[in-house]
Design a protein around this motif. Sequence first.
Motif, mmCIF file in Angstrom:
data_model
loop_
_atom_site.group_PDB
_atom_site.id
_atom_site.type_symbol
_atom_site.label_atom_id
_atom_site.label_comp_id
_atom_site.label_asym_id
_atom_site.label_seq_id
_atom_site.Cartn_x
_atom_site.Cartn_y
_atom_site.Cartn_z
ATOM 1 N N LEU A 14 0.722 -1.236 -0.056
ATOM 2 C CA LEU A 14 -0.090 0.262 0.177
ATOM 3 C C LEU A 14 0.865 1.270 -0.033
ATOM 4 O O LEU A 14 2.020 1.074 0.438
ATOM 5 N N ILE A 15 0.228 2.378 -0.558
ATOM 6 C CA ILE A 15 0.776 3.774 -0.400
ATOM 7 C C ILE A 15 0.012 4.486 0.678
ATOM 8 O O ILE A 15 -1.056 4.484 0.600
ATOM 9 N N VAL A 16 0.777 4.787 1.885
ATOM 10 C CA VAL A 16 -0.096 5.309 2.893
ATOM 11 C C VAL A 16 0.684 6.769 3.190
ATOM 12 O O VAL A 16 1.824 7.004 2.625
ATOM 13 N N ALA A 17 -0.071 7.528 3.869
ATOM 14 C CA ALA A 17 0.564 8.795 4.338
ATOM 15 C C ALA A 17 0.281 8.848 5.732
ATOM 16 O O ALA A 17 -0.758 8.598 6.552
ATOM 17 N N GLU A 24 -5.731 5.317 0.674
ATOM 18 C CA GLU A 24 -6.429 5.726 -0.270
ATOM 19 C C GLU A 24 -7.059 4.378 -0.931
ATOM 20 O O GLU A 24 -6.420 3.571 -1.223
ATOM 21 N N LEU A 25 -8.417 4.177 -0.907
ATOM 22 C CA LEU A 25 -9.232 2.943 -1.416
ATOM 23 C C LEU A 25 -9.362 2.912 -2.972
ATOM 24 O O LEU A 25 -10.080 3.144 -3.555
ATOM 25 N N THR A 26 -8.104 2.649 -3.632
ATOM 26 C CA THR A 26 -8.176 2.795 -5.036
ATOM 27 C C THR A 26 -9.129 1.963 -5.908
ATOM 28 O O THR A 26 -9.905 2.254 -6.790
ATOM 29 N N TYR A 27 -9.231 0.609 -5.170
ATOM 30 C CA TYR A 27 -9.884 -0.238 -5.710
ATOM 31 C C TYR A 27 -11.488 -0.525 -5.043
ATOM 32 O O TYR A 27 -11.974 -1.540 -5.114
ATOM 33 N N GLY A 28 -11.719 0.402 -4.000
ATOM 34 C CA GLY A 28 -12.834 0.372 -3.217
ATOM 35 C C GLY A 28 -13.021 -0.558 -2.000
ATOM 36 O O GLY A 28 -11.769 -1.173 -1.608
ATOM 37 N N ASN A 47 -14.306 -3.402 -1.696
ATOM 38 C CA ASN A 47 -14.342 -5.009 -1.766
ATOM 39 C C ASN A 47 -13.069 -5.679 -2.040
ATOM 40 O O ASN A 47 -13.113 -6.851 -2.289
ATOM 41 N N VAL A 48 -11.957 -5.122 -1.649
ATOM 42 C CA VAL A 48 -10.714 -5.534 -2.012
ATOM 43 C C VAL A 48 -10.478 -6.584 -0.496
ATOM 44 O O VAL A 48 -10.827 -6.188 0.358
ATOM 45 N N ASN A 49 -9.693 -7.483 -0.926
ATOM 46 C CA ASN A 49 -9.567 -8.662 0.386
ATOM 47 C C ASN A 49 -8.920 -7.914 1.344
ATOM 48 O O ASN A 49 -9.104 -7.973 2.476
ATOM 49 N N TRP A 50 -7.929 -7.079 1.146
ATOM 50 C CA TRP A 50 -6.988 -6.438 2.409
ATOM 51 C C TRP A 50 -8.039 -5.927 3.236
ATOM 52 O O TRP A 50 -7.869 -5.634 4.418
ATOM 53 N N TYR A 51 -8.870 -4.875 2.701
ATOM 54 C CA TYR A 51 -9.707 -3.999 3.452
ATOM 55 C C TYR A 51 -10.814 -4.844 4.254
ATOM 56 O O TYR A 51 -11.013 -4.747 5.361
ATOM 57 N N ARG A 52 -11.475 -5.680 3.490
ATOM 58 C CA ARG A 52 -12.389 -6.571 4.048
ATOM 59 C C ARG A 52 -11.891 -7.589 5.398
ATOM 60 O O ARG A 52 -12.440 -7.637 6.222
ATOM 61 N N ASN A 53 -10.632 -7.956 5.244
ATOM 62 C CA ASN A 53 -9.689 -8.630 6.285
ATOM 63 C C ASN A 53 -9.636 -7.845 7.349
ATOM 64 O O ASN A 53 -9.767 -8.250 8.365
ATOM 65 N N ILE A 54 -9.155 -6.604 7.187
ATOM 66 C CA ILE A 54 -8.582 -5.705 8.178
ATOM 67 C C ILE A 54 -9.964 -5.277 8.978
ATOM 68 O O ILE A 54 -9.976 -5.425 10.132
ATOM 69 N N VAL A 55 -11.040 -5.052 8.372
ATOM 70 C CA VAL A 55 -12.492 -4.869 9.056
ATOM 71 C C VAL A 55 -12.813 -5.813 9.721
ATOM 72 O O VAL A 55 -13.253 -6.000 10.997
ATOM 73 N N ALA A 56 -12.700 -7.058 9.171
ATOM 74 C CA ALA A 56 -13.239 -8.469 9.953
ATOM 75 C C ALA A 56 -12.403 -8.817 11.232
ATOM 76 O O ALA A 56 -12.939 -9.099 11.996
ATOM 77 N N ALA A 57 -11.123 -8.751 11.108
ATOM 78 C CA ALA A 57 -10.184 -8.914 12.078
ATOM 79 C C ALA A 57 -9.967 -7.650 13.125
ATOM 80 O O ALA A 57 -9.598 -8.076 14.134
ATOM 81 N N GLY A 58 -10.428 -6.681 12.768
ATOM 82 C CA GLY A 58 -10.481 -5.412 13.626
ATOM 83 C C GLY A 58 -8.925 -4.807 13.711
ATOM 84 O O GLY A 58 -8.544 -4.233 14.572
ATOM 85 N N GLY A 59 -7.998 -5.334 12.706
ATOM 86 C CA GLY A 59 -6.778 -4.675 12.536
ATOM 87 C C GLY A 59 -5.798 -5.575 11.783
ATOM 88 O O GLY A 59 -6.227 -6.748 11.090
ATOM 89 N N LEU A 101 -7.109 12.051 -10.478
ATOM 90 C CA LEU A 101 -7.962 11.121 -10.785
ATOM 91 C C LEU A 101 -9.231 10.696 -9.913
ATOM 92 O O LEU A 101 -10.102 10.143 -9.922
ATOM 93 N N ARG A 102 -9.406 12.149 -9.377
ATOM 94 C CA ARG A 102 -10.729 12.384 -8.345
ATOM 95 C C ARG A 102 -11.032 11.277 -7.457
ATOM 96 O O ARG A 102 -12.124 10.652 -7.359
ATOM 97 N N ARG A 103 -9.877 10.777 -6.643
ATOM 98 C CA ARG A 103 -10.029 9.773 -5.781
ATOM 99 C C ARG A 103 -10.561 10.582 -4.531
ATOM 100 O O ARG A 103 -10.309 11.648 -4.086
ATOM 101 N N LYS A 104 -11.593 9.990 -3.688
ATOM 102 C CA LYS A 104 -12.355 10.350 -2.812
ATOM 103 C C LYS A 104 -12.583 9.521 -1.588
ATOM 104 O O LYS A 104 -13.215 9.761 -0.546
ATOM 105 N N HIS A 105 -12.060 8.203 -1.554
ATOM 106 C CA HIS A 105 -12.272 7.251 -0.547
ATOM 107 C C HIS A 105 -11.183 7.098 0.211
ATOM 108 O O HIS A 105 -9.977 6.300 -0.391
ATOM 109 N N TYR A 106 -10.970 7.458 1.374
ATOM 110 C CA TYR A 106 -9.653 7.268 2.216
ATOM 111 C C TYR A 106 -10.013 6.690 3.631
ATOM 112 O O TYR A 106 -11.330 6.851 4.127
ATOM 113 N N ARG A 107 -9.218 5.852 4.235
ATOM 114 C CA ARG A 107 -9.445 5.383 5.519
ATOM 115 C C ARG A 107 -8.216 5.844 6.523
ATOM 116 O O ARG A 107 -6.909 5.759 6.077
#
Length: 140
Positions: free
Chosen positions: A49-52, A61-65, A67-79, A117-123
């Motif tokens: 990932l590229i993070v700031a 930034e959630l480039t692919y939204g 539904n990507v596995n890394w995001y869903r896994n982090i949310v499910a595991a809580g970290g 690129l009009r990116r607007k979804h950040y976590r």
Amino acid sequence: MNALRRGWLWVLKNTLNRWTIRLARSGTGPFSLLRHVGRKSGATYETPLIVAAAQDGFIAELTYGENVNWYRNIVAAGGGDLVVDGVEHRVIAIEPYPSDAGRRAFGFPARLVLILLRRKHYRLLRTADHDQPSGPALSG
């Protein structure tokens, strides 16, 4: 998810990600390494990932939204674990982050690319060493 999108994500996973994971492990370049546990498999995965840096952790930034596995896994595991410049940080929460503040967190030229690129979804990847809320993160 449509077949074209699945195909594109497969290509990234099996080509570009392998190269960027090596860079992230070495601590060189713009990539950080996110270690997360699979929701179904229980296996440990590594995702570049590229993070700031932010006051409460790191911005992604959630480039692919969502539904990507890394995001869903982090949310499910809580970290998970985030390695930035060779330093490991424990991610204890992932939270929505305002678009404007998310873009501002990234330096030039990344900020310019995100704007174009009009990116607007950040976590916010809140880390254990920054566990007191104080930034512009949103709840829910």
